[in-house]
Design a protein around this motif. Structure first.
Motif, PDB file in Angstrom:
ATOM      1  N   VAL A  61       0.861  -1.193   0.000  1.00 19.81           N
ATOM      2  CA  VAL A  61       0.000   0.000   0.000  1.00 19.81           C
ATOM      3  C   VAL A  61       0.892   1.236   0.000  1.00 19.81           C
ATOM      4  N   SER A  83       9.594   3.821  -0.086  1.00 20.06           N
ATOM      5  CA  SER A  83       9.621   2.583   0.709  1.00 20.06           C
ATOM      6  C   SER A  83       8.844   1.478   0.006  1.00 20.06           C
ATOM      7  N   LEU A 126      -0.591  -0.698  -4.625  1.00 23.10           N
ATOM      8  CA  LEU A 126      -1.806   0.110  -4.765  1.00 23.10           C
ATOM      9  C   LEU A 126      -1.472   1.524  -4.295  1.00 23.10           C
ATOM     10  N   THR A 153      -2.713   8.050  -5.322  1.00 23.03           N
ATOM     11  CA  THR A 153      -2.647   9.180  -6.250  1.00 23.03           C
ATOM     12  C   THR A 153      -2.326   8.695  -7.673  1.00 23.03           C
ATOM     13  N   SER A 170      12.334  10.077   9.083  1.00 22.57           N
ATOM     14  CA  SER A 170      12.220  11.417   8.478  1.00 22.57           C
ATOM     15  C   SER A 170      13.089  11.616   7.233  1.00 22.57           C
TER      16      SER A 170
HETATM   17  C1  6YU Z   1      15.445  13.443   3.013  1.00 18.67           C
HETATM   18  C2  6YU Z   1      15.329  15.784   2.665  1.00 18.67           C
HETATM   19  N1  6YU Z   1      13.207  16.912   3.241  1.00 18.67           N
HETATM   20  C3  6YU Z   1      11.050  18.012   2.948  1.00 18.67           C
HETATM   21  C4  6YU Z   1       9.686  17.945   2.875  1.00 18.67           C
HETATM   22  C5  6YU Z   1       9.055  16.695   3.022  1.00 18.67           C
HETATM   23  C6  6YU Z   1       9.801  15.557   3.286  1.00 18.67           C
HETATM   24  N2  6YU Z   1      11.996  14.487   3.598  1.00 18.67           N
HETATM   25  P1  6YU Z   1       5.715   8.477   1.111  1.00 18.67           P
HETATM   26  O1  6YU Z   1       4.811   9.454   1.752  1.00 18.67           O
HETATM   27  O2  6YU Z   1       6.706   8.989   0.164  1.00 18.67           O
HETATM   28  O3  6YU Z   1       4.866   7.342   0.374  1.00 18.67           O
HETATM   29  C7  6YU Z   1       3.652   6.873   0.874  1.00 18.67           C
HETATM   30  C8  6YU Z   1       2.685   6.685  -0.292  1.00 18.67           C
HETATM   31  O4  6YU Z   1       1.461   6.134   0.230  1.00 18.67           O
HETATM   32  C9  6YU Z   1       2.299   7.988  -0.982  1.00 18.67           C
HETATM   33  O5  6YU Z   1       2.538   7.883  -2.368  1.00 18.67           O
HETATM   34  C10 6YU Z   1       0.784   8.127  -0.705  1.00 18.67           C
HETATM   35  O6  6YU Z   1       0.071   8.733  -1.751  1.00 18.67           O
HETATM   36  C11 6YU Z   1       0.384   6.683  -0.501  1.00 18.67           C
HETATM   37  N3  6YU Z   1      -0.848   6.488   0.281  1.00 18.67           N
HETATM   38  C12 6YU Z   1      -1.243   7.119   1.413  1.00 18.67           C
HETATM   39  N4  6YU Z   1      -2.415   6.629   1.830  1.00 18.67           N
HETATM   40  C13 6YU Z   1      -2.771   5.663   0.964  1.00 18.67           C
HETATM   41  C14 6YU Z   1      -3.893   4.784   0.879  1.00 18.67           C
HETATM   42  N5  6YU Z   1      -4.872   4.795   1.766  1.00 18.67           N
HETATM   43  N6  6YU Z   1      -3.956   3.911  -0.168  1.00 18.67           N
HETATM   44  C15 6YU Z   1      -2.956   3.860  -1.101  1.00 18.67           C
HETATM   45  N7  6YU Z   1      -1.886   4.674  -1.062  1.00 18.67           N
HETATM   46  C16 6YU Z   1      -1.780   5.558  -0.027  1.00 18.67           C
HETATM   47  N8  6YU Z   1      14.132  13.419   3.385  1.00 18.67           N
HETATM   48  O7  6YU Z   1      16.119  12.433   3.023  1.00 18.67           O
HETATM   49  N9  6YU Z   1      16.009  14.652   2.655  1.00 18.67           N
HETATM   50  O8  6YU Z   1      15.898  16.852   2.345  1.00 18.67           O
HETATM   51  C17 6YU Z   1      13.987  15.785   3.112  1.00 18.67           C
HETATM   52  C18 6YU Z   1      11.838  16.891   3.209  1.00 18.67           C
HETATM   53  C19 6YU Z   1       8.933  19.202   2.653  1.00 18.67           C
HETATM   54  C20 6YU Z   1       7.592  16.587   2.908  1.00 18.67           C
HETATM   55  C21 6YU Z   1      11.232  15.649   3.389  1.00 18.67           C
HETATM   56  C22 6YU Z   1      13.368  14.562   3.390  1.00 18.67           C
HETATM   57  C23 6YU Z   1      11.391  13.252   4.038  1.00 18.67           C
HETATM   58  C24 6YU Z   1      11.230  12.229   2.901  1.00 18.67           C
HETATM   59  O9  6YU Z   1      10.611  12.838   1.802  1.00 18.67           O
HETATM   60  C25 6YU Z   1      10.378  11.076   3.391  1.00 18.67           C
HETATM   61  O10 6YU Z   1      10.931  10.550   4.586  1.00 18.67           O
HETATM   62  C26 6YU Z   1      10.276   9.912   2.391  1.00 18.67           C
HETATM   63  O11 6YU Z   1      10.111  10.352   1.069  1.00 18.67           O
HETATM   64  C27 6YU Z   1       9.077   9.048   2.807  1.00 18.67           C
HETATM   65  O12 6YU Z   1       8.926   7.934   1.969  1.00 18.67           O
HETATM   66  P2  6YU Z   1       7.801   6.867   2.337  1.00 18.67           P
HETATM   67  O13 6YU Z   1       7.818   5.836   1.302  1.00 18.67           O
HETATM   68  O14 6YU Z   1       7.956   6.463   3.748  1.00 18.67           O
HETATM   69  O15 6YU Z   1       6.419   7.688   2.309  1.00 18.67           O
HETATM   70  C28 6YU Z   1      18.980  15.952  14.607  1.00 18.67           C
HETATM   71  C29 6YU Z   1      17.809  15.533  14.160  1.00 18.67           C
HETATM   72  C30 6YU Z   1      16.567  15.561  13.835  1.00 18.67           C
HETATM   73  C31 6YU Z   1      15.849  14.547  13.056  1.00 18.67           C
HETATM   74  N10 6YU Z   1      15.473  14.924  11.755  1.00 18.67           N
HETATM   75  C32 6YU Z   1      16.520  15.365  10.894  1.00 18.67           C
HETATM   76  C33 6YU Z   1      16.342  14.883   9.483  1.00 18.67           C
HETATM   77  C34 6YU Z   1      15.893  15.951   8.652  1.00 18.67           C
HETATM   78  C35 6YU Z   1      14.833  15.455   7.705  1.00 18.67           C
HETATM   79  N11 6YU Z   1      14.690  16.538   6.876  1.00 18.67           N
HETATM   80  C36 6YU Z   1      14.040  16.621   5.856  1.00 18.67           C
HETATM   81  C37 6YU Z   1      14.125  17.798   5.233  1.00 18.67           C
HETATM   82  C38 6YU Z   1      13.788  17.991   4.063  1.00 18.67           C
HETATM   83  C39 6YU Z   1      14.010  19.342   3.723  1.00 18.67           C
END
Ligand code: 6YU
Length: 497
Positions: free
Chosen positions: A10, A15, A34, A37, A467
């Motif tokens: 899903v 990931s 699945l 979007t 994150s």
């Molecule tokens: C990184 C970065 N970055 C900025 C901004 C954001 C994020 N990240 P997904 O959501 O991708 O996929 C899930 C899918 O499921 C999706 O397609 C949905 O449509 C679908 N879905 C949902 N419901 C459903 C349903 N019911 N049925 C079917 N489908 C469904 N990461 O490495 N560098 O610069 C940034 C940033 C504005 C929004 C980021 C960054 C985070 C990543 O984007 C994110 O983790 C992954 O893409 C997620 O992938 P996924 O597959 O899990 O989910 C010290 C200390 C502190 C700790 N933090 C420090 C770290 C800093 C992190 N910083 C990020 C910063 C930015 C700028």
């Protein structure tokens, strides 16, 4: 190995794609994604501003070095610039704080002298580094990072800065408010008062100086997708409910019910929906509901909003070597990271801008960063209102009443119905156990029911790289490997035919 078990994934973010890739390569014959979007990539999302390629979601590869699988894939696909590939770049260990060249502007329209500011920045960074050590110490003096920073900074400011003039001391405290707002963006939290101090150190950084993708982050997604069978993903197919423990079904143990009433039977489902979505919809997404300990972890972990506001100018008002611009409000010496009246002064939460480099490619484009409820409110405003407020802000801080952006574009992650925010952080009272609970498959250990019916991947299930894109990718591989080991164990325990 050829495996006939049917696996439904899903979500088609990184990931979900990583899980599919691993399973298909291991010989699983029936893998299906699945996706709610019409596109792949989820929070990896590239867009355009005029002719420029910009990132709406993930921005950097955090820690681009050998241990980072996103870096390795990007290198393999030829998506990075030579600078990012050098051994020097990979070896640079900056603990998540790239040494960017800053410019500071104040709300009274002055460019601030960096020398006046550095002591505050230095103190703040030292405190943040100290704050990340409580995780291993097994005890924490304060429940949240915000209280810890405020109490320590107050004490240290009284001791270290007792001989400096009141105006400079006051300005430095305003800088600490600004740094707290930066941290809200880094952590994707409304306030550092919501980030647990005990679990803050769970996040681990990798060596390497953060780098970007000249052609867009989505290049990684496109390359990965091109290696998968073309009919593997069904788009525009939101999943409404995962029915597990389904004793009425004859063959498969899981039934996935979609929004369009379609029902799909499977042996295993890997759920990768964002934590924000899970928080909002867990009660209808699973039948029977999630076990209580898992649910408590879903609630304890935080998932906030961090948005970008891109602004393009005809000419720069910042220094040629500047990489980050901080906006310091001179009326904020209380070391607070939340504004008192969101509707009137939401813009005060925007900490500043990163500068898109090189200017030969991007022209003069800044990326503004704003986290929290103020950011969520910003999403509800019209583009004209956001542009107007940004223009007023920049005119005020530069003291130049004629500066006018050419274009403005913002992200709206909180109102994205399939994400409901940006990324996860450890909330107050969180511990490593919560991340363990997040990734634990259903039914839980010790049950006599068919194992591994529902598996969980996605950034919020990684024990130390939550994150991030690399964290998310690793969780997809992890859950695929869980199934691969399960089936290899079965096949090796079967008597020879
Ligand atoms: C990184 C970065 N970055 C900025 C901004 C954001 C994020 N990240 P997904 O959501 O991708 O996929 C899930 C899918 O499921 C999706 O397609 C949905 O449509 C679908 N879905 C949902 N419901 C459903 C349903 N019911 N049925 C079917 N489908 C469904 N990461 O490495 N560098 O610069 C940034 C940033 C504005 C929004 C980021 C960054 C985070 C990543 O984007 C994110 O983790 C992954 O893409 C997620 O992938 P996924 O597959 O899990 O989910 C010290 C200390 C502190 C700790 N933090 C420090 C770290 C800093 C992190 N910083 C990020 C910063 C930015 C700028």
């Amino acid at each position: 190995m050829s495996v006939n078990a049917k696996v439904v994934i899903v979500g088609c973010g990184i990931s979900g794609i990583a899980a599919a890739q691993r399973l298909v390569n291991a010989g699983f014959q029936h893998v299906q994604i699945l996706e709610a979007t019409a596109r792949s990539g989820g929070r990896v999302k590239t867009g355009t501003l005029g002719d420029n390629i910009i990132e709406i979601g993930a921005n950097w590869i955090h820690g681009p070095s050998e241990e980072n699988p996103v870096f390795c894939l990007a290198r393999q696909y030829g998506l990075l610039e030579p600078d990012a590939l050098t051994p020097e770049n990979q070896a640079m260990d900056v603990e998540g704080h790239p040494p960017w060249v800053p410019n500071f502007f104040s709300s009274s329209g002055r460019k601030l002298n960096a020398e006046d500011i550095y002591p505050a920045q230095e103190m703040f960074l030292e405190l943040m580094s100290e704050g990340s050590k409580f995780e291993s110490q097994g005890g924490e003096p304060w429940a949240c990072v915000g209280d810890f920073i405020r109490s320590e900074a107050e004490q240290q400011a009284a001791e270290k800065w007792k001989d400096i003039d009141a105006a400079t001391r006051c300005l430095r405290l305003c800088v600490i408010s600004n740094m707290l707002k930066v941290e809200c963006c880094v952590n994707g939290a409304h306030s550092m008062d919501e980030v647990g101090l005990g679990a803050y150190g769970l996040y681990k950084t990798l060596p390497g100086l953060d780098c970007t993708f000249p052609g867009g982050y989505e290049g990684v997604i496109k390359n990965l997708m091109s290696e998968l069978p073309s009919d593997l993903v069904t788009y525009n197919r939101p999943v409404r409910c995962v029915h597990w423990n389904n004793t009425e079904m004859e063959e498969n143990s899981v039934m996935i019910e979609c929004d369009d009433e379609k029902k799909i039977a499977a042996d295993h489902v890997i759920v990768t929906v964002p934590l924000g979505y899970l928080k909002k919809h867990h009660s209808t997404l699973f039948s029977p509901p999630l076990p209580l300990h898992k649910l408590h972890s879903v609630e304890r972990l935080g998932f906030g909003t961090n948005n970008k506001i891109y602004v393009e100018f005809d000419s720069p008002w910042w220094d040629a070597d500047c990489e980050v611009i901080y906006l310091v409000w001179e009326d904020e010496d209380g070391m607070l990271d939340q504004v008192p009246d969101v509707q009137r002064s939401w813009i005060k939460k925007l900490f500043g801008f990163t500068v898109l480099k090189p200017s030969e490619r991007y022209g003069h484009v800044l990326c503004g960063w704003i986290a929290g409820h103020e950011s969520e409110y910003m999403e509800t405003l019209s583009e004209q209102e956001v542009t107007h407020t940004m223009t007023q802000l920049i005119r005020r801080f530069t003291g130049n009443p004629t500066v006018t952006p050419r274009r403005v574009l913002r992200s709206q992650w909180f109102h994205d119905p399939w994400t409901c925010g940006s990324y996860s952080y450890p909330g107050k009272g969180c511990s490593a156990q919560d991340l363990e609970n997040m990734m634990e498959p259903l039914p839980t250990k010790g049950s006599l029911l068919q194992p591994l019916q529902v598996l969980f991947a996605g950034e919020a299930t990684h024990p130390c790289y939550y994150s991030t894109v690399h964290g998310a990718l690793l969780t997809g591989w992890r859950e695929a490997d869980r199934l691969i080991s399960h089936y290899s164990a079965i096949s090796t325990s079967e008597p020879p035919k």
